[in-house]
Design a protein around this motif. Structure first.
Motif, PDB file in Angstrom:
ATOM      1  N   SER A   1      40.396  38.131  33.388  1.00  0.00           N
ATOM      2  CA  SER A   1      40.754  39.119  35.018  1.00  0.00           C
ATOM      3  C   SER A   1      40.386  40.507  34.280  1.00  0.00           C
ATOM      4  O   SER A   1      40.679  41.719  32.447  1.00  0.00           O
ATOM      5  CB  SER A   1      41.584  39.186  35.486  1.00  0.00           C
ATOM      6  OG  SER A   1      42.683  38.549  34.893  1.00  0.00           O
ATOM      7  N   GLY A   2      40.977  41.936  34.966  1.00  0.00           N
ATOM      8  CA  GLY A   2      40.630  43.197  34.325  1.00  0.00           C
ATOM      9  C   GLY A   2      42.142  43.764  34.103  1.00  0.00           C
ATOM     10  O   GLY A   2      43.119  42.648  34.580  1.00  0.00           O
TER      11      GLY A   2
ATOM     12  N   GLU B   1      40.578  42.489  39.325  1.00  0.00           N
ATOM     13  CA  GLU B   1      39.452  41.729  39.647  1.00  0.00           C
ATOM     14  C   GLU B   1      38.826  40.616  38.270  1.00  0.00           C
ATOM     15  O   GLU B   1      39.210  40.567  37.065  1.00  0.00           O
ATOM     16  CB  GLU B   1      38.437  42.427  39.571  1.00  0.00           C
ATOM     17  CG  GLU B   1      36.747  41.955  39.625  1.00  0.00           C
ATOM     18  CD  GLU B   1      36.185  43.082  40.170  1.00  0.00           C
ATOM     19  OE1 GLU B   1      35.619  44.058  40.874  1.00  0.00           O
ATOM     20  OE2 GLU B   1      35.673  43.730  39.036  1.00  0.00           O
TER      21      GLU B   1
ATOM     22  N   THR C   1      37.349  38.918  36.170  1.00  0.00           N
ATOM     23  CA  THR C   1      35.790  39.686  36.162  1.00  0.00           C
ATOM     24  C   THR C   1      34.264  38.555  35.611  1.00  0.00           C
ATOM     25  O   THR C   1      33.576  38.096  35.696  1.00  0.00           O
ATOM     26  CB  THR C   1      36.224  40.668  35.016  1.00  0.00           C
ATOM     27  OG1 THR C   1      36.879  39.649  33.893  1.00  0.00           O
ATOM     28  CG2 THR C   1      36.709  41.950  35.435  1.00  0.00           C
TER      29      THR C   1
ATOM     30  N   SER D   1      30.621  36.679  37.632  1.00  0.00           N
ATOM     31  CA  SER D   1      29.686  37.741  37.391  1.00  0.00           C
ATOM     32  C   SER D   1      28.381  37.813  37.163  1.00  0.00           C
ATOM     33  O   SER D   1      28.328  38.690  38.390  1.00  0.00           O
ATOM     34  CB  SER D   1      30.312  38.389  35.623  1.00  0.00           C
ATOM     35  OG  SER D   1      29.566  36.901  34.918  1.00  0.00           O
TER      36      SER D   1
END
Length: 286
Positions: A180-181, A235, A237, A259
């Motif tokens: 994740s971000g 988010e 990712t 993604s």
């Protein structure tokens, strides 16, 4: 949904069952539990016809007209409706009496933006949930939610998974190797991300469950009060997502990296969240 008395002729077993049902009904008017949650929430656009077929497969004939899809105006792709997948790991739970409640996993498939019997407020309808232990099953029973206890379930490898078979209906839902971000408060994300803002809006709606009871099938309204003021979100990712299930259990089968799905499937979104919630069976706060 939302002369002589019978009692004197009831055998002891029936009296005990009546007492148990009365107790459950009383408990249902109070908070089920408060839990912390480490979750992944995904939203998938699915053809409206497939969503409608999935809903109808899980309703008894007298209830088929009870639910109407209220797809948001301008939703893209056209002729599609969102389906949400929750991969929830619940821990540090407490009961309505403040006693510890064991941890459990829930993997739930939900349909947001549903109108129930022409009511003004929309709900999100949950046809199925998959849990990993008896504590998850107990929670679903109190919420009136149809569910299956998975033969295989776990958390790890950057994700969560469930798999099993029930009456010939097979299912396998998993997210693995997720990354994740950066996490940020929900309100900050809402200000800049319209997909997350819409997702939050749908989670504020009441949850509608449907399951078999001693006499027939019944709908039940539940308030799942997510603590958005203390929610952190990032988010998702990357991660390998797999949804393979019988048509009664899922309206879509899907395999791919998050993604790539985000690039190739308009409307697809996925987030990792850290938060807590309180569940109110019966929508006592509605």
């Amino acid at each position: 949904e939302y002369g002589a008395t019978c009692e004197q002729f009831m055998p002891p077993t029936s009296l005990l069952l009546t007492a148990a049902l009365t107790f459950v009904s009383t408990v249902s008017a109070i908070a089920l539990s408060t839990c912390k949650a480490s979750s992944t929430w995904l939203e998938l656009p699915v053809a409206r016809s497939a969503v409608r077929d999935w809903i109808d497969r899980n309703l008894e004939p007298p209830d088929l007209a009870s639910l109407v899809l209220a797809t948001p105006e301008g939703y893209s792709p056209a002729d599609h409706h969102p389906v949400q997948l929750e991969l929830d790991s619940f821990f540090s739970c407490t009961t309505l009496l403040g006693l510890p409640y064991p941890s459990f996993q829930e993997t739930a498939l939900q349909v947001p933006y549903v109108r129930f019997k022409n009511e003004t407020a929309l709900v999100h309808y949950q046809p199925w949930a998959f849990v990993n232990n008896i504590w998850g099953s107990s929670a679903m029973l109190l919420l009136g939610a149809a569910h299956l206890k998975a033969q295989s379930a776990g958390v790890g490898d950057g994700g969560q998974w469930v798999a099993g078979e029930d009456g010939g209906r097979r299912y396998s839902i998993s997210l693995r190797n997720g990354t994740s971000g950066t996490f940020q408060p929900s309100n900050e994300r809402e200000a800049s991300d319209p997909l997350w803002r819409a997702h939050v809006g749908s989670k504020h709606s009441n949850e509608l469950a449907y399951s078999a009871h001693l006499i027939g099938h019944k709908f039940q309204c539940d308030e799942i009060a997510w603590k958005f003021a203390n929610l952190s979100v990032a988010e998702l990712t990357h991660g390998s997502l797999e949804i393979e299930a019988d048509p009664e259990l899922s309206p879509v089968n899907l395999t791919g990296d998050v993604s790539e799905l985000r690039r190739s499937v308009p409307g697809f979104n996925a987030y990792v969240v850290e938060t807590s919630f309180t569940a109110y069976p019966g929508c006592v706060h509605a």
